[in-house]
Each structure stands twice: as C-alpha cells, then as structure tokens.
Design a protein around this motif. Structure first.
Motif, PDB file in Angstrom:
ATOM      1  N   LEU A  79      35.611  27.363  36.311  1.00 62.62           N
ATOM      2  CA  LEU A  79      36.439  28.121  35.377  1.00 62.62           C
ATOM      3  C   LEU A  79      37.581  28.815  36.112  1.00 62.62           C
ATOM      4  O   LEU A  79      38.717  28.862  35.611  1.00 62.62           O
ATOM      5  N   LEU A  80      37.314  29.341  37.297  1.00 57.25           N
ATOM      6  CA  LEU A  80      38.385  29.935  38.101  1.00 57.25           C
ATOM      7  C   LEU A  80      39.434  28.882  38.431  1.00 57.25           C
ATOM      8  O   LEU A  80      40.636  29.148  38.346  1.00 57.25           O
ATOM      9  N   PHE A  81      38.970  27.698  38.799  1.00 61.40           N
ATOM     10  CA  PHE A  81      39.893  26.595  39.071  1.00 61.40           C
ATOM     11  C   PHE A  81      40.766  26.314  37.856  1.00 61.40           C
ATOM     12  O   PHE A  81      41.982  26.147  37.967  1.00 61.40           O
ATOM     13  N   TYR A  82      40.152  26.259  36.676  1.00 61.79           N
ATOM     14  CA  TYR A  82      40.909  25.958  35.463  1.00 61.79           C
ATOM     15  C   TYR A  82      41.954  27.038  35.180  1.00 61.79           C
ATOM     16  O   TYR A  82      43.092  26.728  34.817  1.00 61.79           O
ATOM     17  N   VAL A  83      41.580  28.298  35.365  1.00 61.54           N
ATOM     18  CA  VAL A  83      42.508  29.398  35.079  1.00 61.54           C
ATOM     19  C   VAL A  83      43.732  29.302  35.981  1.00 61.54           C
ATOM     20  O   VAL A  83      44.878  29.389  35.521  1.00 61.54           O
ATOM     21  N   VAL A  84      43.530  29.128  37.283  1.00 66.45           N
ATOM     22  CA  VAL A  84      44.680  29.073  38.193  1.00 66.45           C
ATOM     23  C   VAL A  84      45.410  27.730  38.090  1.00 66.45           C
ATOM     24  O   VAL A  84      46.621  27.657  38.335  1.00 66.45           O
ATOM     25  N   MET A 103      41.198  18.871  29.764  1.00 67.79           N
ATOM     26  CA  MET A 103      40.280  19.255  30.831  1.00 67.79           C
ATOM     27  C   MET A 103      39.390  20.417  30.406  1.00 67.79           C
ATOM     28  O   MET A 103      38.227  20.500  30.804  1.00 67.79           O
ATOM     29  N   LEU A 104      39.923  21.332  29.594  1.00 71.09           N
ATOM     30  CA  LEU A 104      39.128  22.470  29.140  1.00 71.09           C
ATOM     31  C   LEU A 104      37.862  22.004  28.413  1.00 71.09           C
ATOM     32  O   LEU A 104      36.795  22.611  28.571  1.00 71.09           O
ATOM     33  N   ALA A 105      37.981  20.924  27.638  1.00 69.81           N
ATOM     34  CA  ALA A 105      36.804  20.392  26.945  1.00 69.81           C
ATOM     35  C   ALA A 105      35.733  19.968  27.950  1.00 69.81           C
ATOM     36  O   ALA A 105      34.539  20.215  27.742  1.00 69.81           O
ATOM     37  N   SER A 106      36.157  19.362  29.057  1.00 65.86           N
ATOM     38  CA  SER A 106      35.183  18.960  30.082  1.00 65.86           C
ATOM     39  C   SER A 106      34.619  20.159  30.820  1.00 65.86           C
ATOM     40  O   SER A 106      33.444  20.172  31.207  1.00 65.86           O
ATOM     41  N   VAL A 107      35.444  21.173  31.052  1.00 65.79           N
ATOM     42  CA  VAL A 107      34.955  22.396  31.697  1.00 65.79           C
ATOM     43  C   VAL A 107      33.865  23.037  30.845  1.00 65.79           C
ATOM     44  O   VAL A 107      32.802  23.435  31.359  1.00 65.79           O
ATOM     45  N   ILE A 108      34.109  23.132  29.540  1.00 72.24           N
ATOM     46  CA  ILE A 108      33.103  23.686  28.626  1.00 72.24           C
ATOM     47  C   ILE A 108      31.863  22.801  28.615  1.00 72.24           C
ATOM     48  O   ILE A 108      30.726  23.281  28.592  1.00 72.24           O
ATOM     49  N   GLY A 109      32.087  21.476  28.645  1.00 77.76           N
ATOM     50  CA  GLY A 109      30.967  20.546  28.662  1.00 77.76           C
ATOM     51  C   GLY A 109      30.076  20.739  29.875  1.00 77.76           C
ATOM     52  O   GLY A 109      28.834  20.695  29.768  1.00 77.76           O
ATOM     53  N   LEU A 110      30.676  20.974  31.035  1.00 74.38           N
ATOM     54  CA  LEU A 110      29.879  21.230  32.237  1.00 74.38           C
ATOM     55  C   LEU A 110      29.037  22.492  32.080  1.00 74.38           C
ATOM     56  O   LEU A 110      27.864  22.531  32.491  1.00 74.38           O
ATOM     57  N   LEU A 137      32.679  13.586  30.323  1.00 70.72           N
ATOM     58  CA  LEU A 137      33.250  14.642  31.154  1.00 70.72           C
ATOM     59  C   LEU A 137      34.292  14.077  32.111  1.00 70.72           C
ATOM     60  O   LEU A 137      35.352  14.674  32.332  1.00 70.72           O
ATOM     61  N   PHE A 138      34.013  12.902  32.672  1.00 71.09           N
ATOM     62  CA  PHE A 138      34.955  12.255  33.594  1.00 71.09           C
ATOM     63  C   PHE A 138      36.290  11.982  32.913  1.00 71.09           C
ATOM     64  O   PHE A 138      37.356  12.228  33.491  1.00 71.09           O
ATOM     65  N   VAL A 139      36.245  11.475  31.697  1.00 70.79           N
ATOM     66  CA  VAL A 139      37.482  11.144  30.982  1.00 70.79           C
ATOM     67  C   VAL A 139      38.360  12.380  30.835  1.00 70.79           C
ATOM     68  O   VAL A 139      39.579  12.333  31.050  1.00 70.79           O
ATOM     69  N   GLY A 140      37.756  13.513  30.479  1.00 70.70           N
ATOM     70  CA  GLY A 140      38.537  14.732  30.312  1.00 70.70           C
ATOM     71  C   GLY A 140      39.191  15.182  31.599  1.00 70.70           C
ATOM     72  O   GLY A 140      40.388  15.509  31.627  1.00 70.70           O
ATOM     73  N   PHE A 141      38.424  15.194  32.680  1.00 72.09           N
ATOM     74  CA  PHE A 141      38.991  15.597  33.973  1.00 72.09           C
ATOM     75  C   PHE A 141      40.042  14.599  34.448  1.00 72.09           C
ATOM     76  O   PHE A 141      41.129  14.991  34.912  1.00 72.09           O
ATOM     77  N   ARG A 189      37.498  16.416  44.189  1.00 63.97           N
ATOM     78  CA  ARG A 189      36.610  17.569  44.081  1.00 63.97           C
ATOM     79  C   ARG A 189      35.690  17.471  42.861  1.00 63.97           C
ATOM     80  O   ARG A 189      34.490  17.793  42.949  1.00 63.97           O
ATOM     81  N   PHE A 190      36.228  17.033  41.711  1.00 59.18           N
ATOM     82  CA  PHE A 190      35.463  17.079  40.471  1.00 59.18           C
ATOM     83  C   PHE A 190      34.952  15.705  40.029  1.00 59.18           C
ATOM     84  O   PHE A 190      33.777  15.570  39.717  1.00 59.18           O
ATOM     85  N   CYS A 191      35.836  14.715  39.987  1.00 62.01           N
ATOM     86  CA  CYS A 191      35.403  13.397  39.507  1.00 62.01           C
ATOM     87  C   CYS A 191      34.353  12.801  40.436  1.00 62.01           C
ATOM     88  O   CYS A 191      33.270  12.396  39.997  1.00 62.01           O
ATOM     89  N   LEU A 192      34.646  12.750  41.736  1.00 60.93           N
ATOM     90  CA  LEU A 192      33.684  12.204  42.676  1.00 60.93           C
ATOM     91  C   LEU A 192      32.577  13.200  43.000  1.00 60.93           C
ATOM     92  O   LEU A 192      31.407  12.818  43.113  1.00 60.93           O
ATOM     93  N   GLY A 193      32.937  14.471  43.154  1.00 64.34           N
ATOM     94  CA  GLY A 193      31.960  15.457  43.590  1.00 64.34           C
ATOM     95  C   GLY A 193      30.921  15.808  42.544  1.00 64.34           C
ATOM     96  O   GLY A 193      29.750  16.017  42.878  1.00 64.34           O
ATOM     97  N   LEU A 194      31.331  15.879  41.278  1.00 58.09           N
ATOM     98  CA  LEU A 194      30.410  16.300  40.220  1.00 58.09           C
ATOM     99  C   LEU A 194      29.964  15.163  39.312  1.00 58.09           C
ATOM    100  O   LEU A 194      28.895  15.250  38.696  1.00 58.09           O
ATOM    101  N   LEU A 195      30.765  14.103  39.228  1.00 58.84           N
ATOM    102  CA  LEU A 195      30.489  13.015  38.281  1.00 58.84           C
ATOM    103  C   LEU A 195      30.524  11.668  39.001  1.00 58.84           C
ATOM    104  O   LEU A 195      31.314  10.786  38.670  1.00 58.84           O
ATOM    105  N   PRO A 196      29.671  11.468  40.009  1.00 56.82           N
ATOM    106  CA  PRO A 196      29.759  10.264  40.835  1.00 56.82           C
ATOM    107  C   PRO A 196      29.468   8.970  40.081  1.00 56.82           C
ATOM    108  O   PRO A 196      30.134   7.956  40.305  1.00 56.82           O
TER     109      PRO A 196
END
Length: 495
Positions: A131-136, A174-181, A211-215, A261-268
């Motif tokens: 969420l911090l990432f999304y805000v900045v 991307m916000l939709a995927s952030v909420i989804g996580l 989630l991947f599609v959104g990011f 960071r997100f696609c590979l790191g969280l959604l391999p």
C-alpha cells in the motif's frame, strides 16, 4: 533510518526551494540534490551484496489494515536508488538556464518539482509495503505532471494531460490488485500489506492470474510497452529534455521494477502462465519502437521512441526466466538510464543552439561543434549496442537468454539491433554531417559547463562497458533469489 533520510532530503529540499527567493533557489535545490547523492553513496557503502533486503525500517502505519511504513533495499532497489540520485543533479545542472526560457514557469518551480519527483521515486524504489508503494507510485504523478505541463514547447499541456490519464488509468487497475492481495492475506488470517508477509502466502492459481493482470497492465503503461505506449512520444517531444530524462530514465523504470518486485516476487505461477503473451508484446515493442523511431523527424520524439524498443528488451529479459535474462534486464535498466540521459541532454544542447528539433533542418554540425557531435555519436552508438559501451553487455545477456528460450525469440531480438544501428547512424548523419545550413550561423560547441555535465555519463558508459562486474555483483544475488521464488535454478532450468 538512513532510507527515511534519503527520501526526506529531496522532499524538504523541494519545499525549501519553493519558498526561498528566486535568486538563490537554484543553488538551494542543487545543494539538496547533492546532499541526497551523498546519502545515496552512504547507503551503497553500507549495503552487502547477497544478504537480501537490507537497511530495513518497519513501523505500523494503519494497524487495523496491516499497513506499515516499511522501507528496505536489495540489489534491484539499490541500483535504482543510485541511478536516481546520480541523474537528478545532472538534470538540474543541465536545466540551469533552460528552465527560465520564455513561456516556462521558472527555475524555482523546475527545481522544486524535480526534487519532489526524486523524493517520490526514491520512496517507490525502497517501499516494502504494497500500500505504501501504491501511494508513492501515484504521488510521482503530481510533480511529473507539473514538470511536463509547465516547461517545454507548445502543446505540452495536452501532452501532460495525456500522460496523466494513462498513468491514472494504470494506477486504478493496480489498486484493484492491491486490494485483492489484502483480501487474500485477510482470508489467510494475517491481514497485511508487507511484501514479506504476502510472499509467504499460498495464493491459488486463478487468483494469482487476476492479480497479475492488474499489476502488469499498470507496469506496462509505466514502462512503457506496446500497445499502451502512445503517451511516451508526445511527452518527450513537448517536455524539456531534463524532464524527459527524469521520466524515461527514472520514472519509467518503476514499471520494470514493479514487474520484478510484484509480478515475479508475489505472483510467480501467474508470471509463468502469462509468459507467452508478455514475450510477444515485448518483441512487438522491440521491433515496432525501432521502426517508428526511424520514421521520425523530431529528434526528441525519435529518442523517446527508442526507449519503447529498449524497454521491450528489458521486459523480454525478465520473462524468459533465466539468470542471463534477468541479470541482463536489470543491467539494461541502469545502462539505458545512462545512455538515454546522455542522448536527451546532448539533443537539448543542440536544439538550444539551432532553434529547432527538426532533423531535416539540421546538418553540418560536426564541423563547427565537434565535441557536441562526439557526445551525440557516443550516445547514438550506445543506443545501438556498440561493443565497449555499457548497453552492449546487457543487450547480449538478454539476447543469449532469448535464444536459450527459443530460437525465433532470439532472432527477432537480433533484428532490433540492426534497426537500432540504422536509426542511430541515420540520425547522426542527418544532423551532424553534410553541408552547413545556408544562411545560418555556425553552431557553437559545448562549453566547459556542458562538457562537465555530460562527462560523468560518458565515463559510466565506458567504465561499465569494459568492466560491468561492480553492477553484476549486486544484481546476480538478487536474480538468483528472484528466480528461486518461481522455481527456476541459476542456469535457467526448473529446480
């Protein structure tokens, strides 16, 4: 708290610069940028390659939602931080007079918004809470919008609006995927936005894909990639060259940074599922960007479109899932930032002297301004991947990985090298060689200040072209850890 200091310095600098008298605003802004550079070097000195996320700071922000003020750097984040803190002072020095050109909003505003963009970019590259990432991530759009709309050529307001619409659309998706996580973590009994907590979750295949599609869409717009790239050429054509450096060499790196960071790191699993489509889009970006660049008459638009091709190489390297490809992609992110910054800044100096960005209206510059022509040639050759210049190393790593993935993928990527050589040399030939322009005063060569601005970029291209190991020593441990998270060994095969 050194990462907090790193972010706060340019942010405070932006506020101070905005309120001090105009006569000293540039010196104050440059001072804060230099101080930020020093802190960035201290961060690099404290970093130990291979030890994962370091210099971490974690404090509860919104306890009920599991939101944290969390910062840290690994090999990927460190290189993006260093690229940012090095390029910003160079941009400020290059825009020392350009920002006060008629029709612009003045040096004071330019320096303040540039420091604001630096602060938000550093926050993006060090954030370890989603969420911090999304805000900045969204906050970077504020200074970027005013830098595009407030400085540059006629039509910049429309270009700034187009840029903002594209970026906001990507951010909303991307916000939709952030909420989804967050929902996934809450259902698992540990509601959290921390990347470390989310990486430990066992997310089912279907959810990962959504989630991947959104990011990915958000990051593809930011990067940019075909077909969501059309804001790029308009922006680089209308904005100042300093602003274009900030956008293309720093801000756009957030797109490929986010993919790693997100696609590979969280959604391999979803990343591997999407690989065929992403590779096709990357190859289209590579070839299409080069072909469209060849057809341009505006030198700034041409340079901007070359980045579409280069970002295609970076994304290709990420999604072939091999150590060579990932290392080459991250190295490309650094080298592209250096080479493209050199190209934009030299082009800006050239336009200021000739009064035009039209390639067909230039010619014969190298006779009157050999130093300017020399820097321009090196920048063009770097874009074309000339051996001995740093982009060559990263390009070769990606191409080797592409051939390992499939011979057809590698063949298309190689085609882009030929096209890159064509647009780089043709651009140089049309602008620098040939007869002098009739009835026009000879172009003045670069002065010592301008040479001093460009020299660090030239030295970096040469240094990392012949000796890239200082960068690869930081990159490789991150790559091995990243590939292990998707079940890929160091040689690029399944573990």
């Amino acid at each position: 708290m050194i990462l907090t200091v790193l972010i706060l310095l340019p942010l405070v600098g932006a506020l101070v610069t905005a309120f001090v008298p105009a006569a000293v605003a540039r010196l104050v802004g440059l001072g804060f940028a230099a101080a930020t550079l020093v802190v960035g070097v201290v961060v690099a000195a404290q970093y130990n390659a291979g030890d994962g996320m370091q210099l971490t700071e974690t404090r509860t922000w919104i306890e009920s939602l599991g939101v944290h003020y969390a910062l840290g750097v690994d090999g990927l984040g460190l290189l993006m931080v260093l690229l940012t803190v090095v390029l910003v002072p160079i941009v400020l020095l290059a825009g020392w007079h350009e920002s006060e050109a008629p029709g612009n909003n003045g040096a004071k505003a330019f320096f303040a918004w540039t420091l604001g963009l630096e602060a938000m970019s550093l926050a993006v590259f060090t954030a370890t809470d989603v969420l911090l990432f999304y805000v900045v991530f969204e906050a970077t759009l504020i200074p970027a919008y005013f830098l595009i709309g407030g400085f540059g050529r006629s039509g910049r307001g429309r270009a700034a609006t187009k840029f903002l619409i594209y970026q906001l659309a990507g951010g909303l998706i991307m916000l939709a995927s952030v909420i989804g996580l967050y929902v996934v973590s809450a259902n698992a009994g540990n509601p959290s936005f921390l990347i470390s907590d989310l990486a430990a979750l066992d997310i089912d295949e279907t959810t990962q894909r959504w989630l991947f599609v959104g990011f990915f869409i958000a990051f593809a717009i930011k990067a940019p990639m075909f077909p969501v790239h059309t804001w790029l050429a308009d922006t680089t054509e209308k904005a100042t060259t300093g602003t274009s450096v900030l956008l293309v060499c720093i801000l756009d790196k957030i797109g490929t940074f986010g993919m790693l960071r997100f696609c590979l790191g969280l959604l391999p699993d979803a990343s591997q599922w999407a690989t065929p489509v992403v590779i096709v889009l990357a190859l289209i970006s590579i070839v299409y960007g080069a072909l469209v660049a060849i057809a341009q008459d505006d030198v700034l638009r041409l340079i901007g479109l070359t980045s579409l091709s280069h970002f295609g190489f970076i994304v290709l390297g990420i999604f072939v899932f091999s150590s060579n490809g990932s290392s080459g992609a991250i190295l490309y992110m650094v080298n592209h930032g250096i080479a493209t910054a050199l190209m934009f800044l030299v082009a800006g100096f050239l336009i200021r002297r000739t009064g035009t960005a039209s390639i067909r209206e230039m010619g014969g510059v190298e006779k009157a301004a050999p130093v300017l022509a020399g820097f321009f040639l090196v920048g063009g050759l770097a874009a074309a991947g000339l051996p001995g210049l740093s982009p060559f190393v990263s390009e070769m790593l990606v191409i080797i990985a592409a051939f390992d993935h499939h011979w057809l993928v590698g063949s298309v990527a190689v085609l882009a090298i030929v096209l890159a050589a064509f647009y780089a040399l043709w651009m140089y030939q049309r602008t620098m060689t040939g007869p002098d322009r009739v009835g026009v005063e000879p172009v003045a060569d670069l002065d010592r200040r301008e040479v001093g601005i460009l020299a660090p970029l030239l030295l970096a291209l040469l240094l990392f072209g012949f000796y890239p190991m200082p960068l690869l020593d930081v990159i490789n441990p991150f790559v091995h850890e990243s590939l292990a998270s998707v079940g890929i060994g160091q040689e690029g095969g399944p573990q």
